[in-house]
Every structure is written in structure tokens, then in C-alpha cells.
Design an enzyme around this catalytic site. Structure first.
Site, short mmCIF file in Angstrom:
data_model
loop_
_atom_site.label_atom_id
_atom_site.label_comp_id
_atom_site.label_asym_id
_atom_site.label_seq_id
_atom_site.Cartn_x
_atom_site.Cartn_y
_atom_site.Cartn_z
CG ASP A 47 0.28 -35.55 -112.92
OD1 ASP A 47 -0.89 -35.63 -112.50
OD2 ASP A 47 1.03 -34.60 -112.65
CD GLU A 140 -1.94 -25.77 -109.97
OE1 GLU A 140 -1.51 -26.94 -109.88
OE2 GLU A 140 -1.66 -25.02 -110.92
CD GLU A 210 -4.78 -34.01 -106.63
OE1 GLU A 210 -3.75 -34.72 -106.63
OE2 GLU A 210 -5.03 -33.21 -107.55
C1 HMH Z 1 -3.37 -35.21 -110.29
N1 HMH Z 1 -3.13 -32.98 -109.33
C2 HMH Z 1 -2.73 -33.85 -110.27
N2 HMH Z 1 -1.80 -33.55 -111.15
C3 HMH Z 1 -1.22 -32.31 -111.13
N3 HMH Z 1 -0.26 -32.03 -112.03
C4 HMH Z 1 -1.61 -31.37 -110.15
C5 HMH Z 1 -2.59 -31.75 -109.27
C6 HMH Z 1 -1.00 -29.99 -110.03
O1 HMH Z 1 -0.94 -29.30 -111.19
#
Ligand code: HMH
Length: 220
Positions: A47, A140, A210
Site C-alpha cells: 500500500d 477513498e 480494490e
Molecule cells: C489500495 N486503495 C488502496 N490503498 C489506499 N491507501 C486507498 C485505497 C485509500 O487511500
């Protein structure tokens, strides 16, 4: 769809896919305390790579707002988001050291690369502001919905994961997501049917990316 904005109507019409992205076993595992900590560490490092890519994406949304928005408050809201990203990257580095996770030289996994490639396609100048802001809202909001689940009074989120869940699950971040939704709805209200179709497509793509990102974190 009556009083319902475009965004709410899409959440409704894509409900199964929306729930797959926002109630993933990885997140459910955090909320019931069964999460595998090696999966959490994998998520953290991946992430960090994603959020670094998210900065130029948000910069491109900001640029579109500056060029095309008829409402000055869009800029303020997006600039606030940009400031939070700076804080967020610092938080990732702090959290990584707490878990003894290495952030330099991390190789992005396939799902992450594909998601980052999708972000890059949205950064092109020919992509409409309404499409980009819809995708931004969705990205978000998936995290907001997911991590707020881990803050429910009935959840058993481990103490050492609470800070992560609060970062995206907080009421404050929820308020930010609703501001983004209002911008997207306003843009979509006056968009052509072609732009509306592209924005819905981008929303669905975000949900898929996601879902794949969570799967990757689980080690699949
Ligand atoms: C994969 N989706 C992903 N990482 C993040 N940090 C966010 C959304 C939200 O900022």
C-alpha cells in the site's frame, strides 16, 4: 433515480461488487482479530507503493479541478487531501519500522501494478474531471467503508492495528469521502451520457482493483 444522486444509485446497482470490495475477508479478519500478521505486513508494504502513485493521480485531479471546476471549494477539499497524503506517507514509514517491514526495494505485486497502471490511465488530460473525481471518490470510500467496519463496537480489532483502522475508518475521513461524493454528483449532474457511462465504468474498475488488492494482501 429520484432524490438519489448518481453515486448512490451506482452503489445500489453494483451492490454485490461494492460489498466484495468493502467487506473483504482480509478486513473481516482484522475486525475479528483472526488476521494473519504476515498478510498485514504484505499489505502495508504494497500500500505504501500504491499511495506513492496516488500522489501524482491526485495532482492530476487537482489540475482538472483548476481547469474545469465551477466551484472553488473543490480545490480546497482536494488540497486538503493532498496535505493528508504527505502525512500518510510519513505514517507508512513509521508503521513499517514498528512492524520491522522493509519499504525500500519492495517489488510491486501484479494486482498493485495493474491498479497503478489504471491510475496512470486516469491521469491523461483527455480524461474528464467527472470521471477522475468519481474514481477518486471510489478509491477513498472503499478504504473508509472497509476500515470503519474494524472500528464497530462489536469488532475485535487487535490494539496494534487500531491506528491503521482509525486512519481510514474515522468519522473525519468519512466526512471527507462525503465531500468527494458531493463533488462527483454535481459533476455528473451536468455531464453528457458518454461521460456518465465512462464514470460508471471507472467506478466498477476501482471496485475490481480494490478486491484484487485485498486478495494480493491475503497472499493469493
Ligand atoms: C489500495 N486503495 C488502496 N490503498 C489506499 N491507501 C486507498 C485505497 C485509500 O487511500
Amino acid at each position: 433515480s429520484g432524490d438519489m444522486g448518481r453515486i448512490a444509485s451506482w452503489v445500489k446497482s453494483h451492490r454485490p461488487m461494492y460489498d466484495r470490495a468493502t467487506q473483504h475477508p482480509f478486513v473481516v479478519g482484522i475486525s475479528d482479530g483472526s488476521v494473519d500478521l504476515s498478510a498485514f505486513k504484505r499489505w502495508l508494504a504494497q500500500d505504501y507503493i500504491f499511495v506513492k502513485e496516488f500522489v501524482p493521480f491526485l495532482a492530476s485531479v487537482l489540475l482538472k479541478a483548476w481547469k474545469h471546476s465551477d466551484d472553488e471549494s473543490d480545490m480546497e477539499i482536494l488540497l486538503g487531501g493532498m496535505a493528508s497524503l504527505s502525512d500518510e506517507l510519513a505514517w507508512f514509514r513509521k508503521e513499517a519500522s514498528k512492524w520491522d517491514v522493509k519499504l525500500v526495494g519492495i517489488v510491486p505485486q501484479k494486482a498493485n501494478l495493474e491498479y497503478c497502471r489504471f491510475l496512470q490511465s486516469l491521469m491523461l488530460p483527455e480524461v474528464d474531471y467527472a470521471v477522475a473525481i468519481t474514481a477518486f471518490w471510489a478509491i477513498e470510500t472503499v478504504y473508509q467503508e472497509s476500515f470503519s467496519l474494524c472500528l464497530d463496537s462489536s469488532s475485535k480489532t487487535p490494539e496494534e492495528l487500531m491506528e491503521t483502522c482509525q486512519r481510514w475508518g474515522s468519522a473525519n475521513f468519512g466526512h471527507y469521502c462525503r465531500s468527494l461524493q458531493k463533488i462527483a454528483d454535481r459533476c455528473l449532474e451536468k455531464a453528457s451520457s458518454d461521460i456518465i457511462r465512462k464514470a460508471e465504468e471507472a467506478f466498477v474498475c476501482v471496485l475490481e482493483h480494490e478486491f484484487n488488492f485485498w486478495n494480493m494482501s491475503c497472499g493469493e
